[in-house]
Design a protein around this motif. Structure first.
Motif, PDB file in Angstrom:
ATOM      1  N   LYS A 195      49.160  43.958  21.366  1.00 60.03           N
ATOM      2  CA  LYS A 195      47.758  44.109  21.741  1.00 60.03           C
ATOM      3  C   LYS A 195      47.474  43.399  23.067  1.00 60.03           C
ATOM      4  O   LYS A 195      46.781  43.930  23.934  1.00 60.03           O
ATOM      5  CB  LYS A 195      46.843  43.557  20.647  1.00 60.03           C
ATOM      6  N   ALA A 196      48.025  42.206  23.237  1.00 58.97           N
ATOM      7  CA  ALA A 196      47.831  41.460  24.485  1.00 58.97           C
ATOM      8  C   ALA A 196      48.422  42.226  25.672  1.00 58.97           C
ATOM      9  O   ALA A 196      47.798  42.304  26.738  1.00 58.97           O
ATOM     10  CB  ALA A 196      48.472  40.078  24.374  1.00 58.97           C
ATOM     11  N   ILE A 197      49.590  42.813  25.486  1.00 54.84           N
ATOM     12  CA  ILE A 197      50.218  43.593  26.556  1.00 54.84           C
ATOM     13  C   ILE A 197      49.366  44.818  26.873  1.00 54.84           C
ATOM     14  O   ILE A 197      49.143  45.142  28.044  1.00 54.84           O
ATOM     15  CB  ILE A 197      51.653  43.995  26.170  1.00 54.84           C
TER      16      ILE A 197
ATOM     17  N   PRO B  82      54.683  48.913  24.569  1.00 54.29           N
ATOM     18  CA  PRO B  82      54.161  47.722  25.250  1.00 54.29           C
ATOM     19  C   PRO B  82      55.262  46.714  25.589  1.00 54.29           C
ATOM     20  O   PRO B  82      55.300  46.193  26.701  1.00 54.29           O
ATOM     21  CB  PRO B  82      53.159  47.148  24.251  1.00 54.29           C
ATOM     22  N   LEU B  83      56.169  46.482  24.654  1.00 52.64           N
ATOM     23  CA  LEU B  83      57.235  45.512  24.910  1.00 52.64           C
ATOM     24  C   LEU B  83      58.161  45.994  26.021  1.00 52.64           C
ATOM     25  O   LEU B  83      58.493  45.224  26.934  1.00 52.64           O
ATOM     26  CB  LEU B  83      58.042  45.230  23.643  1.00 52.64           C
TER      27      LEU B  83
ATOM     28  N   ILE C 259      53.522  51.015  35.552  1.00 54.66           N
ATOM     29  CA  ILE C 259      54.026  50.720  34.213  1.00 54.66           C
ATOM     30  C   ILE C 259      52.874  50.558  33.231  1.00 54.66           C
ATOM     31  O   ILE C 259      52.949  51.009  32.086  1.00 54.66           O
ATOM     32  CB  ILE C 259      54.933  49.467  34.219  1.00 54.66           C
ATOM     33  N   ALA C 260      51.787  49.941  33.671  1.00 52.51           N
ATOM     34  CA  ALA C 260      50.609  49.781  32.810  1.00 52.51           C
ATOM     35  C   ALA C 260      50.099  51.151  32.353  1.00 52.51           C
ATOM     36  O   ALA C 260      49.773  51.340  31.176  1.00 52.51           O
ATOM     37  CB  ALA C 260      49.512  49.021  33.548  1.00 52.51           C
ATOM     38  N   THR C 261      50.052  52.087  33.267  1.00 50.71           N
ATOM     39  CA  THR C 261      49.619  53.449  32.915  1.00 50.71           C
ATOM     40  C   THR C 261      50.592  54.066  31.917  1.00 50.71           C
ATOM     41  O   THR C 261      50.168  54.716  30.954  1.00 50.71           O
ATOM     42  CB  THR C 261      49.504  54.310  34.191  1.00 50.71           C
ATOM     43  N   SER C 262      51.877  53.831  32.099  1.00 49.34           N
ATOM     44  CA  SER C 262      52.877  54.348  31.164  1.00 49.34           C
ATOM     45  C   SER C 262      52.741  53.723  29.781  1.00 49.34           C
ATOM     46  O   SER C 262      52.983  54.390  28.771  1.00 49.34           O
ATOM     47  CB  SER C 262      54.290  54.101  31.704  1.00 49.34           C
ATOM     48  N   ILE C 263      52.352  52.474  29.730  1.00 43.97           N
ATOM     49  CA  ILE C 263      52.103  51.822  28.435  1.00 43.97           C
ATOM     50  C   ILE C 263      50.915  52.490  27.753  1.00 43.97           C
ATOM     51  O   ILE C 263      50.976  52.828  26.565  1.00 43.97           O
ATOM     52  CB  ILE C 263      51.847  50.310  28.616  1.00 43.97           C
ATOM     53  N   LEU C 264      49.850  52.705  28.503  1.00 45.44           N
ATOM     54  CA  LEU C 264      48.628  53.267  27.919  1.00 45.44           C
ATOM     55  C   LEU C 264      48.783  54.716  27.483  1.00 45.44           C
ATOM     56  O   LEU C 264      48.092  55.165  26.571  1.00 45.44           O
ATOM     57  CB  LEU C 264      47.470  53.130  28.906  1.00 45.44           C
TER      58      LEU C 264
ATOM     59  N   ALA D 261      47.596  45.774  30.291  1.00 48.07           N
ATOM     60  CA  ALA D 261      47.850  47.089  30.902  1.00 48.07           C
ATOM     61  C   ALA D 261      46.541  47.785  31.263  1.00 48.07           C
ATOM     62  O   ALA D 261      46.442  48.416  32.323  1.00 48.07           O
ATOM     63  CB  ALA D 261      48.683  47.955  29.956  1.00 48.07           C
ATOM     64  N   LYS D 262      45.525  47.665  30.416  1.00 48.30           N
ATOM     65  CA  LYS D 262      44.221  48.266  30.724  1.00 48.30           C
ATOM     66  C   LYS D 262      43.650  47.665  32.005  1.00 48.30           C
ATOM     67  O   LYS D 262      43.144  48.391  32.866  1.00 48.30           O
ATOM     68  CB  LYS D 262      43.237  48.047  29.569  1.00 48.30           C
TER      69      LYS D 262
END
Length: 85
Positions: free
Chosen positions: A69-71, A25-26, A14-19, A75-76
């Motif tokens: 930004k925090a999310i 992010p939400l 999911i982190a990769t999908s956010i990036l 994710a990074k």
């Protein structure tokens, strides 16, 4: 596979999908939050950064940029993590 290992792998995906902007992010943080709740692992707090930011963003929409930004920062960290350690 242990539930905690599955949660870590899922968070990384999911982190990769956010990036890559496949999910916002939400929405990504909410997906991780739901998975954590469904897994029901007591005392597992590794994903709390996502959960906290998502819950605060819902309560404080005026601070959307701050929490997105925090999310994204979380994710990074997760996208670079080796979940098999």
């Amino acid at each position: 596979m242990l539930k905690t290992d599955a949660l870590r792998e899922y968070a990384k995906q999911i982190a990769t999908s956010i990036l890559t902007s496949e999910v916002s992010p939400l929405e990504g943080a909410r997906l991780i939050w739901r998975a954590t709740l469904k897994a029901g692992v007591q005392g597992f707090h590794e994903l709390d950064g996502f959960i906290y930011a998502a819950s605060e963003l819902e309560d404080r929409p005026q601070d959307k940029e701050l929490f997105e930004k925090a999310i994204t920062e979380e994710a990074k960290r997760w996208s670079e993590r080796d979940c098999l350690d």
